[in-house]
Design a protein around this motif. Structure first.
Motif, PDB file in Angstrom:
ATOM      1  N   UNK A 207       0.845  -1.189   0.000  1.00 22.76           N
ATOM      2  CA  UNK A 207       0.000   0.000   0.000  1.00 22.76           C
ATOM      3  C   UNK A 207       0.881   1.240   0.000  1.00 22.76           C
ATOM      4  N   UNK A 208       0.553   2.185  -0.883  1.00 17.00           N
ATOM      5  CA  UNK A 208       1.245   3.464  -0.954  1.00 17.00           C
ATOM      6  C   UNK A 208       0.226   4.563  -0.668  1.00 17.00           C
ATOM      7  N   UNK A 209       0.558   5.467   0.230  1.00 14.52           N
ATOM      8  CA  UNK A 209      -0.362   6.545   0.604  1.00 14.52           C
ATOM      9  C   UNK A 209       0.384   7.863   0.678  1.00 14.52           C
ATOM     10  N   UNK A 210      -0.287   8.944   0.264  1.00 19.69           N
ATOM     11  CA  UNK A 210       0.255  10.294   0.370  1.00 19.69           C
ATOM     12  C   UNK A 210      -0.824  11.189   0.976  1.00 19.69           C
ATOM     13  N   UNK A 229      -6.923  21.929   6.900  1.00 16.99           N
ATOM     14  CA  UNK A 229      -7.464  21.407   5.641  1.00 16.99           C
ATOM     15  C   UNK A 229      -6.597  20.222   5.207  1.00 16.99           C
ATOM     16  N   UNK A 230      -7.244  19.075   4.929  1.00 15.85           N
ATOM     17  CA  UNK A 230      -6.504  17.841   4.693  1.00 15.85           C
ATOM     18  C   UNK A 230      -6.947  17.181   3.392  1.00 15.85           C
ATOM     19  N   UNK A 231      -6.000  16.552   2.707  1.00 18.29           N
ATOM     20  CA  UNK A 231      -6.281  15.819   1.481  1.00 18.29           C
ATOM     21  C   UNK A 231      -5.348  14.607   1.437  1.00 18.29           C
ATOM     22  N   UNK A 232      -5.814  13.499   0.847  1.00 20.49           N
ATOM     23  CA  UNK A 232      -4.993  12.296   0.795  1.00 20.49           C
ATOM     24  C   UNK A 232      -5.435  11.352  -0.305  1.00 20.49           C
ATOM     25  N   UNK A 233      -4.574  10.388  -0.610  1.00 25.13           N
ATOM     26  CA  UNK A 233      -4.875   9.370  -1.617  1.00 25.13           C
ATOM     27  C   UNK A 233      -4.034   8.135  -1.318  1.00 25.13           C
ATOM     28  N   UNK A 234      -4.514   6.962  -1.765  1.00 26.76           N
ATOM     29  CA  UNK A 234      -3.748   5.733  -1.575  1.00 26.76           C
ATOM     30  C   UNK A 234      -4.066   4.745  -2.684  1.00 26.76           C
ATOM     31  N   UNK A 251      -6.827 -10.884  -6.199  1.00 25.32           N
ATOM     32  CA  UNK A 251      -8.052 -10.211  -5.801  1.00 25.32           C
ATOM     33  C   UNK A 251      -8.098  -8.776  -6.296  1.00 25.32           C
ATOM     34  N   UNK A 252      -9.146  -8.026  -5.931  1.00 24.49           N
ATOM     35  CA  UNK A 252      -9.326  -6.671  -6.474  1.00 24.49           C
ATOM     36  C   UNK A 252      -8.272  -5.687  -5.982  1.00 24.49           C
ATOM     37  N   UNK A 253      -7.837  -4.828  -6.894  1.00 21.24           N
ATOM     38  CA  UNK A 253      -6.974  -3.701  -6.521  1.00 21.24           C
ATOM     39  C   UNK A 253      -7.863  -2.572  -6.002  1.00 21.24           C
ATOM     40  N   UNK A 254      -7.286  -1.741  -5.162  1.00 23.72           N
ATOM     41  CA  UNK A 254      -8.099  -0.723  -4.492  1.00 23.72           C
ATOM     42  C   UNK A 254      -7.372   0.609  -4.459  1.00 23.72           C
ATOM     43  N   UNK A 255      -8.135   1.692  -4.694  1.00 25.74           N
ATOM     44  CA  UNK A 255      -7.571   3.014  -4.487  1.00 25.74           C
ATOM     45  C   UNK A 255      -8.629   3.902  -3.845  1.00 25.74           C
ATOM     46  N   UNK A 256      -8.169   4.956  -3.190  1.00 25.37           N
ATOM     47  CA  UNK A 256      -9.085   5.868  -2.516  1.00 25.37           C
ATOM     48  C   UNK A 256      -8.533   7.274  -2.463  1.00 25.37           C
ATOM     49  N   UNK A 276     -13.550  15.855  10.415  1.00 25.29           N
ATOM     50  CA  UNK A 276     -14.580  15.339   9.509  1.00 25.29           C
ATOM     51  C   UNK A 276     -13.915  15.071   8.166  1.00 25.29           C
ATOM     52  N   UNK A 277     -14.035  13.838   7.681  1.00 23.83           N
ATOM     53  CA  UNK A 277     -13.372  13.433   6.447  1.00 23.83           C
ATOM     54  C   UNK A 277     -14.341  12.675   5.555  1.00 23.83           C
ATOM     55  N   UNK A 278     -14.362  13.016   4.277  1.00 28.81           N
ATOM     56  CA  UNK A 278     -15.098  12.257   3.272  1.00 28.81           C
ATOM     57  C   UNK A 278     -14.119  11.482   2.412  1.00 28.81           C
ATOM     58  N   UNK A 279     -14.448  10.234   2.106  1.00 27.88           N
ATOM     59  CA  UNK A 279     -13.532   9.367   1.365  1.00 27.88           C
ATOM     60  C   UNK A 279     -14.278   8.595   0.288  1.00 27.88           C
TER      61      UNK A 279
END
Length: 315
Positions: A207-210, A229-234, A251-256, A276-279
């Motif tokens: 897993x790679x996340x920034x 203010x926060x932002x992220x991706x993985x 199995x399935x690959x996943x990103x968010x 409060x975070x929306x993903x």
């Protein structure tokens, strides 16, 4: 909860979920060599594991710290598959109930290097111990006509599940107290881990996340200037290997992606934050007859970070 025991020693205690299971869906398909009879399979799973843990963190030097968490894992997982024929034949129920009572241990190392007056780099390493879990597994099959039940082939299996070795590395750049940018890499060594007393169902998961957090002004009088203010991706590959046509496929690959806010609760109280975070999460299967997932997740967290239990030098 975490608190300081000494200027160089901190302690934490906690109670958190470790894993969860929750699904309930049905699939119906025709029976081979039969034009008017179908079979419906209902797949059901419920339960989860929780952990109670305690940890210590020690600052060896001004910029180098180490820590360890030791926890107790417990919980129950329930799996059930029901097969029903459309012509009213007997119903077959295959069940599996797993009870876990074991331990969990993780360790960390962190080094912070100031670059100049306004910038610093932090490097981190983590490791979680993988092992076979102490547990009891009850497996069996029920056959019923809707009134009477008969149990066949029930068996008890001990220590048939495990957790992987997990390695993590991360780097964070902090500019003054306004901007933080981070990147993390995690490797979970699932290959060889037991599942239902088998060791060939998993593969290693990476897993790679920034992420980034921006705080306009730490002590600004305007409320919105003190909001974080926060932002992220993985991106992550699956740890599952799925049998398809006598072959094992990934199995399935996943990103968010995610976006959120850290809201200070009072005008002059900056340490307690409502997050409060929306993903958005997308899981893409590797074969055509697997489920594709699109999930919208709302996360709400409340962090108390106040100066309790401190002795005043001046009353």
């Amino acid at each position: 909860m975490q608190f300081r025991l000494h200027p160089r020693l901190g302690m934490t205690i906690g109670y958190t979920p470790f894993s969860t299971v929750g699904y309930n869906f049905t699939r119906t398909k025709a029976i081979e060599n039969s034009s008017d009879v179908t079979i419906s399979n209902n797949f059901y799973g419920d339960g989860g594991l929780q952990q109670i843990f305690g940890g210590l963190g020690f600052k060896i030097f001004d910029h180098l710290s180490i820590g360890a968490n030791i926890g107790y894992l417990y919980g129950k997982l329930k799996y059930q598959t029901t097969a029903t024929l459309s012509n009213g034949g007997d119903q077959t129920i295959t069940y599996n109930t797993v009870s876990i009572s074991s331990y969990h241990a993780s360790f960390g190392l962190q080094y912070t290097q100031p670059i100049n007056k306004g910038n610093e780099i932090t490097l981190g390493l983590t490791y979680s111990l993988g092992h076979v879990l102490n547990g009891h597994d009850t497996q069996g099959t029920q056959i019923t006509n809707g009134t009477n039940y008969s149990v066949v082939n029930e068996q008890q299996i001990n220590d048939s599940y495990g957790i992987p070795h997990i390695y993590g590395a991360g780097v964070a750049w902090k500019h003054k107290k306004n901007l933080t940018i981070e990147a993390d890499y995690t490797l979970q060594q699932w290959s060889g881990v037991k599942y239902n007393n088998q060791t060939n169902l998993y593969q290693d998961r990476s897993k790679v996340a920034v992420g980034a957090e921006f705080l306009p002004k730490e002590y600004g009088r305007n409320y919105f200037s003190r909001v974080r203010y926060r932002v992220g991706a993985y991106y992550a590959n699956s740890n599952l290997q799925i049998p398809v046509a006598q072959n094992m496929v990934e199995g399935p690959k996943e990103y968010g992606v995610s976006f959120g806010f850290g809201l200070p609760l009072k005008l002059y109280q900056r340490n307690t934050v409502l997050s409060i975070t929306g993903q958005y999460i997308h899981a893409k299967p590797s074969v055509s007859d697997m489920l594709s997932e699109n999930r919208l997740v709302l996360k709400i967290g409340l962090t108390f970070n106040e100066h309790w239990f401190m002795k005043w030098r001046v009353n």
